[in-house]
Write an enzyme that holds these catalytic residues in place. Structure first.
Site, mmCIF file in Angstrom:
data_model
loop_
_atom_site.group_PDB
_atom_site.id
_atom_site.type_symbol
_atom_site.label_atom_id
_atom_site.label_comp_id
_atom_site.label_asym_id
_atom_site.label_seq_id
_atom_site.Cartn_x
_atom_site.Cartn_y
_atom_site.Cartn_z
ATOM 1 N N LYS A 196 43.007 43.348 40.867
ATOM 2 C CA LYS A 196 43.441 43.056 42.237
ATOM 3 C C LYS A 196 43.969 41.633 42.283
ATOM 4 C CE LYS A 196 41.324 42.635 46.871
ATOM 5 N NZ LYS A 196 40.092 42.904 47.652
ATOM 6 N N LYS A 211 45.763 46.701 42.511
ATOM 7 C CA LYS A 211 45.692 46.512 43.961
ATOM 8 C C LYS A 211 46.318 45.184 44.340
ATOM 9 C CE LYS A 211 42.361 46.042 47.785
ATOM 10 N NZ LYS A 211 40.934 46.192 48.191
ATOM 11 N N ASP A 243 34.585 45.191 45.101
ATOM 12 C CA ASP A 243 35.625 44.205 44.821
ATOM 13 C C ASP A 243 34.959 42.843 44.594
ATOM 14 O OD1 ASP A 243 36.883 46.465 46.010
ATOM 15 O OD2 ASP A 243 38.567 45.234 46.690
#
Length: 299
Positions: free
Chosen positions: A208, A244, A145
Site C-alpha cells: 500500500k 493498494k 493495514d
C-alpha cells in the site's frame, strides 16, 4: 555449513532485484502508459470496477461507536438503493471499532479492514503493535493495514524491518496483511523499490502506498515501482500480492490513472478487488456520481 546472516539475505534480495529505480525513467514510463492507454480505460465499466475496489475509510479522532455504526449502515443500504452496482470492497476503521463494524455490517462480500501497529507513525513497543493486530483480528478484522517501519529503514536496519512485518503477519492469522510503505517519506524510486522488496519477502499480502496522514500520499510513480516489484516477486515465487493506492486519490481521473498503470504493469490477473484496492473516503461519492451521471452524497 554456516548460515547466511539475515542482513545478507536482505541485501542479496535487494541486489538481485531488477526493478527500475531511476526517478526520471520511472516518470517517463508512467507518462508513456497514460498517454497510450488512459483514454481506453476512461469509461463507465471501469468506474464500476473501481468503485468495487474501494476500502471505504474513516480514520478520524472524532470516530465513535455510533458514527462508525452509521458509516457501516451506509454500506448496508447501498445494495438497496443501487442494486445494479457492486458495493465497496471493505470498510477500513481503527482496530477498536472492528467489533462495531462486525455487528452492524450485513453485506457479506464487504471485508472489514483495520489499521494497526501504532498507525500512522508505527512508533510504539513492538509488543503493543502485535497485541493491537491480534485484538483487531479477534474482534472481526479480515484485513490489517500496518505501516512500514521508516525509523528502522532509514537506519538501514533491514533485519528489524523484516522481523516486525513477519511478526505482524503471524499475528494476523487468517487475515490479510497490507504493508503501507509511506512512499511520500521514502521519496525516491530506489527507496520505494527496497521497501517493496523487504515487505514482499517478509510476507506482505498487499503493498500500500500511504497513510494519507503525515506525508504526501499516493503517486503514480510510486505505484509503478511497487507494481514492478510485485510483478518480479510473482515471477520468482508464484505468489500473487495485491496493490493498494491510498492518500489523495480523490477524483475519478485519479482512480482511472492508477487502474491504467496497474493494468499495464501487472495485467488483467490483478484486476479484481482481491488484488487491487483504492483507499479513500470522498472517492466513493465521486465515482458513484461518474457512474450514475449526477451528484451523489450517499457516503
Amino acid at each position: 555449513m554456516e548460515e547466511t546472516p539475515k542482513t545478507d539475505k536482505y541485501t542479496q534480495a535487494i541486489a538481485a532485484s531488477k526493478v527500475i529505480e531511476d526517478d526520471a525513467a520511472v516518470a517517463e514510463a508512467v507518462k508513456k502508459i497514460l498517454d497510450e492507454h488512459y483514454a481506453e480505460n476512461d469509461n463507465a465499466d471501469v468506474y464500476k470496477f473501481l468503485f468495487n475496489t474501494i476500502d471505504l475509510t474513516t480514520l478520524r479522532s472524532t470516530d465513535s461507536q455510533s458514527s462508525v455504526a452509521r458509516f457501516t449502515e451506509a454500506v448496508n443500504s447501498f445494495d438497496e438503493l443501487f442494486p445494479s452496482l457492486p458495493n465497496v470492497a471493505a470498510i477500513c476503521v481503527y482496530p477498536n471499532f472492528a467489533a462495531v463494524v462486525r455487528s452492524v455490517l450485513e453485506v457479506t462480500p464487504v471485508k472489514i479492514a483495520c489499521v494497526s501497529g501504532a498507525f500512522p507513525s508505527c512508533q510504539s513497543f513492538e509488543e503493543v503493535k502485535i497485541a493491537e493486530t491480534s485484538l483487531a483480528v479477534a474482534n472481526g478484522a479480515d484485513e490489517i493495514d500496518i505501516v512500514f517501519n521508516l525509523g528502522y529503514f532509514f537506519d538501514h536496519d533491514y533485519e528489524s524491518v523484516c522481523d516486525e512485518i513477519s511478526e505482524q503477519k503471524e499475528a494476523c492469522r487468517d487475515a490479510r496483511l497490507k504493508v503501507i510503505l509511506e512512499t511520500g517519506a521514502l521519496k525516491t524510486a530506489r527507496n520505494i523499490k527496497i521497501a517493496s522488496v523487504l515487505s514482499l519477502y517478509s510476507g506482505a499480502d498487499f503493498l500500500k502506498t500511504s497513510t494519507g496522514k503525515e506525508y504526501p500520499g499516493a503517486s503514480l510513480e510510486a505505484a509503478y515501482v511497487m507494481a514492478n516489484a510485485i510483478k518480479e516477486y510473482y515471477e520468482k515465487t508464484g505468489i500473487r500480492v495485491g496493490f493498494k493506492a491510498a492518500g489523495g486519490v480523490r477524483t475519478t481521473e485519479d482512480a482511472v490513472k492508477y487502474y491504467t498503470v496497474i493494468k499495464e504493469v501487472l495485467g488483467n490477473e490483478w484486476l479484481s478487488n482481491e488484488y487491487f484496492r483504492l483507499g479513500a473516503s470522498s472517492l466513493a461519492n465521486t465515482l458513484l456520481a461518474s457512474i450514475v451521471g449526477h451528484e451523489v452524497h450517499h457516503f
